[in-house]
Design an enzyme around this catalytic site. Structure first.
Site, mmCIF file in Angstrom:
data_model
loop_
_atom_site.group_PDB
_atom_site.id
_atom_site.type_symbol
_atom_site.label_atom_id
_atom_site.label_comp_id
_atom_site.label_asym_id
_atom_site.label_seq_id
_atom_site.Cartn_x
_atom_site.Cartn_y
_atom_site.Cartn_z
ATOM 1 N N LYS A 4 0.862 -1.188 0.000
ATOM 2 C CA LYS A 4 0.000 0.000 0.000
ATOM 3 C C LYS A 4 0.897 1.236 0.000
ATOM 4 C CE LYS A 4 -1.657 2.880 2.943
ATOM 5 N NZ LYS A 4 -1.685 4.158 2.218
ATOM 6 N N GLU A 26 -1.141 7.432 0.015
ATOM 7 C CA GLU A 26 -2.219 7.974 -0.820
ATOM 8 C C GLU A 26 -1.887 9.378 -1.323
ATOM 9 O OE1 GLU A 26 -2.106 7.391 2.337
ATOM 10 O OE2 GLU A 26 -3.525 8.544 3.541
ATOM 11 N N SER A 41 5.111 8.179 10.220
ATOM 12 C CA SER A 41 5.273 9.000 11.423
ATOM 13 C C SER A 41 5.226 8.121 12.677
ATOM 14 C CB SER A 41 4.174 10.054 11.464
ATOM 15 O OG SER A 41 2.926 9.407 11.536
ATOM 16 N N CYS A 88 13.431 11.589 6.838
ATOM 17 C CA CYS A 88 13.574 11.139 8.224
ATOM 18 C C CYS A 88 15.013 11.305 8.690
ATOM 19 C CB CYS A 88 13.136 9.696 8.356
ATOM 20 S SG CYS A 88 14.230 8.574 7.511
ATOM 21 N N GLU A 103 8.747 16.928 15.556
ATOM 22 C CA GLU A 103 9.193 16.805 14.168
ATOM 23 C C GLU A 103 8.407 17.798 13.312
ATOM 24 O OE1 GLU A 103 8.121 13.193 11.998
ATOM 25 O OE2 GLU A 103 10.125 13.188 11.117
#
Ligand code: NAD
Length: 484
Positions: A175, A178, A228, A283, A384
């Site tokens: 997946k 999106e 995340s 990241c 973050e």
């Protein structure tokens, strides 16, 4: 402008999702919709898992080198379409084209590394564990694995896992994010051309519903997640509850120490790339700059000058150093952090809030932004931001920086700029993060080393790629034998 509607790829065929809800995919530089993505259904996931389950027995029996040959062919296809994949990526994600090229290269390197399967998957044996008794260990694939990806590396991140899962004999359901489904869509067109056996590798588009369907599906053996920290933690817990293997890589707040003896001239380009490359949406991006002791002012002065000189623009222009952030919503989120920094008393010494790029009035731009005099308890030093915003936390000593690093909730990466070996050792030995850069601003392990942090930056035991990932995708079987 025509809007492409994303499809799923299941059992070797492109299929419409059963979804009734669709999300918008935007070109971040133009600020306009370029595709629609189905927020898929449990039915879509089930169909993909059934196809992957049916494909597993034959794929498992396919000799490892024959499995690797499919990946070799895919690598050739990726090389041929290299530039096209990179351009699709920049179009939907926004990053500078050279960064997209680097990402596609890293993706391909995972296929190259995975082709060492015949060494990596080998077991071991020992004769006479008791007189006349021999024992051996086999590594066996387990069945269907799934991957759930973030938006910032649409090409590379899923391929930290897929080649290893496939080459060791498992089948797969991916997946993508999106927000950026088009890159994997292009990649799956190439998978289709290469002609893997039906059901071996499947793509299901979607959002949370699809993720939850993956987490709950009884026929999925394990999940690789990157995204995340709150989502990573959720995925980790839910996989635990449903008895799946899980590796869940989360967010970051990376700190870069610049020691008084650092070679600033040589180091500045990589420092700048660390904080502003990919518009800070990595990241491994630097987020806090900690100049140590004397020389801090000179370091900051040079850093600000270099940041100010960055060309912000359309990622497809070769001269662009930094593109827009991924979406208007994310731009607003980053701007809100800047407001928070101001409200909490940090000193804004480079302001990227009103960044305008000629020809792209609707682009989701945030210019390089730098705060000085940030203290460790301020929000912009703790959370973050995932944008081109730097928090400078000045330090008196390296001890102070290491303390700062180890006091953050995240432990993904940390870097040090210095010529002093003792300082490097201190950082390596005492700092918690899983990846350390020395005069390197992005401490990104290559495919043959493990990728992943510690603490709240990583949930699970086995990191991305490297050698160890073959353990994630295989189970061991020990045989003890005696003959009369
Ligand atoms: P995200 O967590 O919002 O989304 C990641 C994936 O999880 C997407 O596919 C999304 O559909 C799904 N998802 C999101 N919220 C969900 C929920 N509540 N329930 C179920 N599924 C959900 O992350 P993102 O914004 O796409 O990516 C950016 C984040 O990823 C940053 O925090 C960044 O640090 C992190 N990241 C980490 C690494 C690493 O190696 N540690 C690498 C790349 C990105």
């Amino acid at each position: 402008m025509s809007i492409t509607v994303m499809k799923n790829y299941i059992n070797g065929e492109w299929q419409d999702s059963g979804a009734e809800v669709f999300g918008e995919v935007h070109n971040p530089v133009m600020g306009e919709q370029i595709a629609a993505v189905p927020y898929g259904t449990r039915g879509d996931v089930d169909q993909a898992v059934q196809a992957a389950t049916a494909a597993f027995p034959e794929w498992r029996q396919t000799p490892p080198l024959a499995r690797a040959r499919y990946l070799f062919r895919l690598k050739d296809a990726f090389e041929e379409e290299f530039e096209d994949i990179a351009r699709v990526l920049t179009r939907e994600q926004g990053k500078a084209i050279d960064e997209s090229r680097g990402e596609v290269r890293r993706m391909i390197e995972n296929i190259e590394h995975a082709s060492g399967v015949t060494t990596m998957m080998t077991g071991y044996c020992l004769e006479d564990i008791a007189q006349g008794v021999d024992s051996s260990l086999f590594r066996q694939p387990m069945g269907v694995f799934a991957g759930i990806a973030p938006y910032n590396f649409p090409a590379m991140v899923p391929w930290w896992f897929i080649p290893y899962a496939l080459v060791s004999g498992n089948t797969y359901v991916l997946k993508p994010s999106e927000q950026v489904p088009m890159t994997q869509n292009r990649i799956f067109e190439l998978i289709d051309e290469v002609g893997f056996p039906e059901g071996v590798i499947n793509l299901v588009n979607g959002s949370r519903e699809v993720v939850n369907a993956i987490l709950d599906h009884r026929d999925i053996q394990g999940v690789s997640f990157v995204g995340s920290t709150p989502t990573a933690e959720y995925i980790y817990e839910r996989c635990g509850a449903t008895g799946k293997r899980v590796q869940a890589l989360g967010g970051a707040k990376n700190i870069i120490a610049v020691m008084p003896d650092a070679n600033l001239e040589a180091g500045m380009p990589s420092l700048i790339t660390s904080f502003f490359g990919c518009a800070g949406q990595r990241c491994l991006s630097g987020s806090i700059l900690s100049p140590v002791g004397e020389g801090a002012d000179a370091c900051i002065e040079q850093f600000v000058a270099a940041a100010r000189a960055m060309s912000v623009g359309n990622g497809l222009d070769e001269s662009t150093a930094m593109g827009p952030v991924v979406s208007e919503a994310h731009r607003e989120r980053v701007l809100a952090y800047i407001e928070k920094g101001l409200a909490e008393g940090a000193e804004l010494i480079l302001d990227g809030r009103d960044c305008r790029v000629e020809g792209y009035p609707r682009g989701y731009f945030v210019g390089p932004t730098i705060f000085d005099k940030v203290t460790p308890e301020m929000t912009i030093a703790r959370e973050e931001i995932f944008g081109p915003v730097v928090s400078i936390v000045r330090a008196e000593s390296l001890d102070e920086v290491i303390e700062l690093i180890n006091s953050r909730n995240f432990a993904n990466a940390a870097c040090i700029y210095t010529q002093n070996a003792k300082a490097v050792r201190e950082m390596r030995y005492r700092a918690n993060p899983g990846m350390i850069g020395v005069n390197i601003g992005i401490a990104a392990p290559m495919s043959f080393f493990p990728f992943g942090g510690s603490g709240n930056s990583m949930f699970g035991d086995i990191k991305g790629h490297g050698r160890e990932i073959f353990q994630f995708f295989t189970d061991t079987k020990v045989v003890i034998e005696r003959y009369f």
